[in-house]
Design a protein around this motif. Structure first.
Motif, short mmCIF file in Angstrom:
data_model
loop_
_atom_site.label_atom_id
_atom_site.label_comp_id
_atom_site.label_asym_id
_atom_site.label_seq_id
_atom_site.Cartn_x
_atom_site.Cartn_y
_atom_site.Cartn_z
N GLY A 87 64.72 20.03 24.03
CA GLY A 87 64.52 18.75 24.44
C GLY A 87 63.52 17.83 24.05
N TYR A 88 63.55 16.61 24.00
CA TYR A 88 62.42 15.70 23.65
C TYR A 88 62.90 14.44 24.74
CZ TYR A 88 62.12 18.31 19.46
OH TYR A 88 62.01 19.60 18.60
N PHE A 89 61.92 13.69 24.62
CA PHE A 89 62.02 12.38 25.71
C PHE A 89 63.00 11.54 25.09
CE2 PHE A 89 61.28 8.40 27.24
CZ PHE A 89 61.03 8.42 28.70
N GLY A 90 63.97 11.13 25.72
CA GLY A 90 64.85 10.04 25.45
C GLY A 90 66.09 9.99 26.06
N TRP A 91 67.27 9.09 25.84
CA TRP A 91 68.27 8.83 26.70
C TRP A 91 69.55 9.65 25.68
CZ3 TRP A 91 64.08 5.91 25.62
CH2 TRP A 91 63.69 5.63 26.70
N ASN A 92 69.41 10.10 24.71
CA ASN A 92 70.61 10.47 23.92
C ASN A 92 70.83 12.03 24.41
OD1 ASN A 92 70.59 8.34 22.28
ND2 ASN A 92 69.16 8.93 21.14
N ASP A 93 72.11 12.26 23.87
CA ASP A 93 72.64 13.60 24.12
C ASP A 93 71.44 14.55 23.83
OD1 ASP A 93 74.97 12.67 25.06
OD2 ASP A 93 76.14 12.91 23.23
N GLY A 94 71.05 15.55 24.73
CA GLY A 94 69.95 16.48 24.46
C GLY A 94 68.65 16.04 24.92
N ASN A 95 68.73 14.77 24.80
CA ASN A 95 67.15 14.35 25.23
C ASN A 95 66.81 14.30 26.95
OD1 ASN A 95 67.37 11.89 22.74
ND2 ASN A 95 66.27 13.45 22.68
N LEU A 96 65.99 14.55 27.28
CA LEU A 96 65.75 14.36 28.53
C LEU A 96 64.62 13.52 29.34
CD1 LEU A 96 65.22 18.63 28.47
CD2 LEU A 96 67.20 17.44 29.39
N ARG A 97 64.74 13.13 30.40
CA ARG A 97 63.69 12.35 30.97
C ARG A 97 63.59 12.95 32.46
NH1 ARG A 97 65.88 6.74 31.56
NH2 ARG A 97 63.86 6.53 33.03
N GLN A 98 62.47 13.55 32.74
CA GLN A 98 62.18 14.01 34.26
C GLN A 98 63.14 15.03 34.41
OE1 GLN A 98 62.42 10.55 36.86
NE2 GLN A 98 60.25 10.02 36.29
N CYS A 99 63.13 15.92 33.65
CA CYS A 99 64.00 17.11 33.91
C CYS A 99 63.37 17.96 34.98
CB CYS A 99 64.06 18.12 32.69
SG CYS A 99 62.64 18.58 31.78
N TRP A 100 63.92 18.41 36.07
CA TRP A 100 63.81 19.21 37.31
C TRP A 100 64.26 20.54 37.29
CZ3 TRP A 100 60.00 17.13 40.25
CH2 TRP A 100 59.54 15.73 40.30
N GLY A 101 65.55 20.66 37.55
CA GLY A 101 66.16 21.95 37.93
C GLY A 101 66.63 22.56 36.61
N ILE A 102 66.92 23.82 36.60
CA ILE A 102 67.62 24.57 35.83
C ILE A 102 68.48 25.74 36.29
CG2 ILE A 102 65.54 26.06 35.51
CD1 ILE A 102 65.86 26.29 32.35
N GLY A 103 69.37 25.85 35.65
CA GLY A 103 70.33 27.10 36.12
C GLY A 103 70.93 27.60 34.99
N ILE A 104 71.58 28.84 35.12
CA ILE A 104 72.05 29.59 33.86
C ILE A 104 73.38 30.21 34.45
CG2 ILE A 104 70.75 31.79 34.50
CD1 ILE A 104 70.61 32.11 31.55
N ASP A 105 74.69 30.28 33.60
CA ASP A 105 75.65 30.65 33.97
C ASP A 105 75.87 32.18 33.15
OD1 ASP A 105 76.49 30.49 31.41
OD2 ASP A 105 77.90 28.79 31.66
N SER A 106 76.84 32.85 33.53
CA SER A 106 77.14 34.36 33.32
C SER A 106 77.18 34.39 31.61
CB SER A 106 78.42 34.94 33.85
OG SER A 106 79.51 34.23 33.48
N SER A 107 77.59 33.24 30.84
CA SER A 107 77.72 33.25 29.60
C SER A 107 76.28 32.89 28.67
CB SER A 107 78.82 32.26 28.75
OG SER A 107 79.93 32.60 29.34
N GLY A 108 75.42 32.61 29.62
CA GLY A 108 74.05 32.40 29.18
C GLY A 108 73.77 30.73 28.70
N ASN A 109 74.60 29.88 29.16
CA ASN A 109 74.36 28.52 29.00
C ASN A 109 73.67 28.05 30.31
OD1 ASN A 109 76.37 28.20 27.03
ND2 ASN A 109 78.19 28.51 28.46
#
Length: 144
Positions: A87-109
């Motif tokens: 992740g890097y600051f930005g607006w494109n796919d994969g970029n983040l701005r003020q990331c807060w929460g995180i979750g994980i599924d049974s496949s590790g995504n």
């Protein structure tokens, strides 16, 4: 004076309610012992954190930390050794701005609440972008 009395009565009422639902000592009696820490404040250095937030642990006991102000996710092993970041600051796919929460599924995504971009982003276990959804607004599928 009437407003003060109403506020005072409300405060006393809340206090009495708490006494009823929590007689005695409501504080936890568990004792915790400090184990370890890792990372220090930094602007993007690998393994360092500027504004750590939510964390999640995967089924291999790796620890993922949301580093909000560095707009990234940082992965550590359970001993605190730096493994990976994405992740890097930005607006494109994969970029983040003020990331807060995180979750994980049974496949590790991983699912990241990217509040600054008003979306949820999905990454694989290596941090590769998979998909995102949401936009700014108040309608279905939108986040304010």
């Amino acid at each position: 004076m009437i407003k003060f009395r109403k506020d005072f009565v409300s405060i006393i009422g809340c206090f009495l309610f708490l006494l009823l639902i929590c007689p005695g000592n409501c504080a936890s009696t568990e004792n915790y012992i400090f184990d370890t820490k890792w990372g220090s404040q930094s602007f993007g250095d690998p393994g360092e954190l500027l504004a750590p937030g939510n964390i999640i642990v995967d089924n291999l006991d790796n620890v993922y930390v949301v580093d909000k102000d560095n707009a990234r996710i940082v992965k550590f092993d359970n001993n605190g050794n730096y493994l990976l970041q994405w992740g890097y600051f930005g607006w494109n796919d994969g970029n983040l701005r003020q990331c807060w929460g995180i979750g994980i599924d049974s496949s590790g995504n991983f699912f990241i609440a990217d509040a600054g971009n008003h979306r949820i982003q999905k990454f694989d276990s290596s941090g590769n972008f998979i998909n995102n959804w949401g936009s700014k607004g108040f309608g279905d599928g939108q986040f304010d």
